[in-house]
Motif scaffolding. Structure first.
Motif, short mmCIF file in Angstrom:
data_model
loop_
_atom_site.label_atom_id
_atom_site.label_comp_id
_atom_site.label_asym_id
_atom_site.label_seq_id
_atom_site.Cartn_x
_atom_site.Cartn_y
_atom_site.Cartn_z
N GLU A 1 37.45 0.07 -39.94
CA GLU A 1 38.60 -0.61 -40.54
C GLU A 1 39.73 -0.81 -39.53
O GLU A 1 40.41 -1.84 -39.52
N LYS A 2 39.91 0.17 -38.66
CA LYS A 2 40.94 0.05 -37.62
C LYS A 2 40.59 -1.09 -36.66
O LYS A 2 41.47 -1.87 -36.26
N HIS A 3 39.31 -1.17 -36.29
CA HIS A 3 38.88 -2.28 -35.41
C HIS A 3 39.07 -3.62 -36.11
O HIS A 3 39.46 -4.61 -35.48
N LYS A 4 38.80 -3.66 -37.41
CA LYS A 4 38.99 -4.91 -38.15
C LYS A 4 40.46 -5.32 -38.15
O LYS A 4 40.79 -6.51 -37.94
N GLN A 5 41.34 -4.38 -38.38
CA GLN A 5 42.77 -4.68 -38.38
C GLN A 5 43.24 -5.18 -37.01
O GLN A 5 44.05 -6.10 -36.92
N THR A 6 42.69 -4.55 -35.96
CA THR A 6 43.01 -5.02 -34.61
C THR A 6 42.54 -6.46 -34.43
O THR A 6 43.24 -7.31 -33.87
N SER B 1 33.10 -6.93 -33.54
CA SER B 1 31.78 -6.43 -33.12
C SER B 1 31.77 -4.90 -33.12
O SER B 1 30.77 -4.28 -33.51
N LYS B 2 32.86 -4.30 -32.70
CA LYS B 2 32.96 -2.84 -32.73
C LYS B 2 32.94 -2.32 -34.17
O LYS B 2 32.32 -1.28 -34.46
N ALA B 3 33.60 -3.05 -35.05
CA ALA B 3 33.58 -2.66 -36.46
C ALA B 3 32.17 -2.76 -37.04
O ALA B 3 31.73 -1.88 -37.79
N ILE B 4 31.46 -3.82 -36.67
CA ILE B 4 30.09 -4.01 -37.16
C ILE B 4 29.17 -2.90 -36.65
O ILE B 4 28.30 -2.40 -37.37
N ALA B 5 29.36 -2.52 -35.38
CA ALA B 5 28.53 -1.45 -34.81
C ALA B 5 28.71 -0.14 -35.58
O ALA B 5 27.76 0.63 -35.74
N THR C 1 7.78 -1.60 -37.00
CA THR C 1 8.63 -1.29 -38.14
C THR C 1 10.07 -1.26 -37.67
O THR C 1 10.39 -0.60 -36.69
N SER C 2 10.92 -2.01 -38.37
CA SER C 2 12.33 -2.03 -38.00
C SER C 2 13.02 -0.83 -38.61
O SER C 2 12.72 -0.42 -39.73
N ALA C 3 13.95 -0.28 -37.83
CA ALA C 3 14.66 0.90 -38.31
C ALA C 3 15.56 0.51 -39.48
O ALA C 3 16.11 -0.59 -39.52
N PRO C 4 15.66 1.36 -40.48
CA PRO C 4 16.53 1.06 -41.62
C PRO C 4 17.98 0.97 -41.17
O PRO C 4 18.37 1.58 -40.18
N PRO C 5 18.79 0.18 -41.88
CA PRO C 5 20.20 0.04 -41.50
C PRO C 5 20.89 1.39 -41.48
O PRO C 5 20.64 2.26 -42.31
N LYS C 6 21.74 1.54 -40.51
CA LYS C 6 22.48 2.79 -40.37
C LYS C 6 23.45 2.96 -41.54
O LYS C 6 24.16 2.03 -41.91
N THR C 7 23.43 4.14 -42.14
CA THR C 7 24.38 4.44 -43.20
C THR C 7 25.64 5.01 -42.57
O THR C 7 25.61 6.11 -42.01
N PRO C 8 26.74 4.28 -42.63
CA PRO C 8 27.96 4.75 -41.96
C PRO C 8 28.57 5.95 -42.68
O PRO C 8 28.55 6.03 -43.92
N SER C 9 29.11 6.83 -41.89
CA SER C 9 29.82 7.98 -42.45
C SER C 9 31.23 7.55 -42.84
O SER C 9 31.68 6.45 -42.51
N ALA C 10 31.93 8.43 -43.52
CA ALA C 10 33.31 8.12 -43.90
C ALA C 10 34.18 7.92 -42.66
O ALA C 10 35.06 7.04 -42.63
N GLU C 11 33.89 8.70 -41.61
CA GLU C 11 34.64 8.57 -40.37
C GLU C 11 34.35 7.23 -39.70
O GLU C 11 35.25 6.58 -39.15
N ASP C 12 33.06 6.82 -39.74
CA ASP C 12 32.68 5.53 -39.16
C ASP C 12 33.40 4.38 -39.87
O ASP C 12 33.90 3.45 -39.23
N LYS C 13 33.45 4.46 -41.19
CA LYS C 13 34.12 3.40 -41.95
C LYS C 13 35.61 3.34 -41.64
O LYS C 13 36.19 2.25 -41.55
#
Length: 343
Positions: free
Chosen positions: A109-114, A132-136, A93-105
């Protein structure tokens, strides 16, 4: 003789080392020793990176050693370790996708801007790392996968770009830009049918997007006729073409009114009135229809017509009686005269 696959690996490794020296990965103090090592490795396996003929034989472009290694790592991570020996039959069974917290998001976004800044500076490897860091941190955002696909394409790794663009579509099937990234990557891999499919889906979501429409046209232009689903319909055989004409049944039983043709062809002494032919609306309609359905080619291949054209060129103009004595010309005249009276 060295094994061909080993030589391919050696050439790819040598290219990687040379690129590492050029992009500043290797310090200047270490470059001399590395150059000697590259020369020794090439001689040991019979590989000369400066030999263009050998490069064509051994090259693996557009793929690179680093790209292949990255794909291996991704595949390894996806496969993971085997299940414990004590439970061999237990369903995986594959683990369900991680639900990002507000802090994670926020961090993502900062990694995306970089990454966006690095893309502008053409630092594609750095941009890939940032995305990749943003995706993680937030794997639920299709933009991060789409941006990483663009970074892969920018450095020529279109295979990885396809993978990321598809992942972006999995996350958000309505994200139009992902279809553009996917179509672009497929196109650069020479996969024009897949590219056309991606661009087509994108235009369904955004019919006004000029980039998608241009990509779709360019992809379809590269398709062979048998793969182009949007190509023109095949021409019908002549008997089917006639049977499908709305006026064919009525025309077969009607007596055609040839008065228009008489005026058009009846010049002085039975000679064709060329001015009348060029200005007659029925003649213009006849010419347009002949050109549209291939009739003009069939007409010009008729021996009687060829003979008539030869006589015209030699100054011997045929009379109206001679023109209408040919069955092909008479049949065409009947069809178009009947069509003219029924309008």
């Amino acid at each position: 003789m060295a094994d061909l696959k080993k030589q391919q690996l050696v050439l790819s490794f040598v290219d990687f080392l040379n690129e590492s020296m050029q992009d500043g990965t290797v310090k200047d103090d270490d470059q001399e020793g590395l150059e000697i090592a590259i020369q020794c490795i090439g001689e040991a396996f019979g590989v000369d990176p400066s030999n263009e003929a050998q490069r064509k034989q051994l090259g693996i472009k557009p793929a690179k050693l680093q790209t292949i290694f990255e794909v291996f790592l991704k595949t390894k991570d996806k496969v993971g370790s085997p299940p414990p020996a004590s439970t061999p039959s237990a369903p995986s069974t594959s683990a369900p996708p991680k639900t990002p917290s507000a802090e994670d998001k926020k961090k993502a976004e900062k990694h995306k801007q970089t990454g966006n800044t690095q893309m502008s500076a053409k630092k594609y490897d750095g941009a890939i790392d940032s995305y990749s860091k943003a995706i993680a941190l937030d794997p639920t955002n299709a933009v991060y996968f789409s941006n990483r696909a663009a970074a892969h394409s920018s450095k020529g790794d279109h295979t990885s770009a396809v993978e990321d663009a598809k992942k972006a579509i999995e996350v958000d099937s309505s994200f139009v830009k992902a279809y553009s990234r996917l179509g672009h990557a497929h196109y650069n891999l020479g996969e024009y049918k897949a590219a056309a499919a991606a661009f087509s889906k994108g235009t369904e979501l955004d019919p006004t997007n000029e980039n998608l429409k241009s990509g779709l046209k360019n992809s379809r232009d590269r398709l062979p006729p048998e793969d182009d689903d949007e190509g023109p319909p095949p021409l019908m055989p002549e008997d089917q073409l006639r049977s499908s004409s709305p006026s064919s049944t009525a025309a077969s039983d009607a007596t055609p009114n040839l008065s228009g043709l008489t005026d058009m062809f009846g010049g002085e002494g039975g000679m064709p009135n060329l001015a009348g032919m060029m200005n007659n609306p029925m003649m213009m309609q006849m010419t347009q229809q002949l050109m549209a359905n291939g009739g003009l080619e069939r007409l010009m291949s008729n021996p009687a017509v060829a003979n008539m054209m030869g006589r015209v060129q030699s100054g011997q103009m045929p009379s109206m009686d001679e023109l209408m004595s040919d069955p092909t010309l008479r049949d065409l005249a009947s069809q178009f005269a009947t069509s003219n009276t029924r309008r």
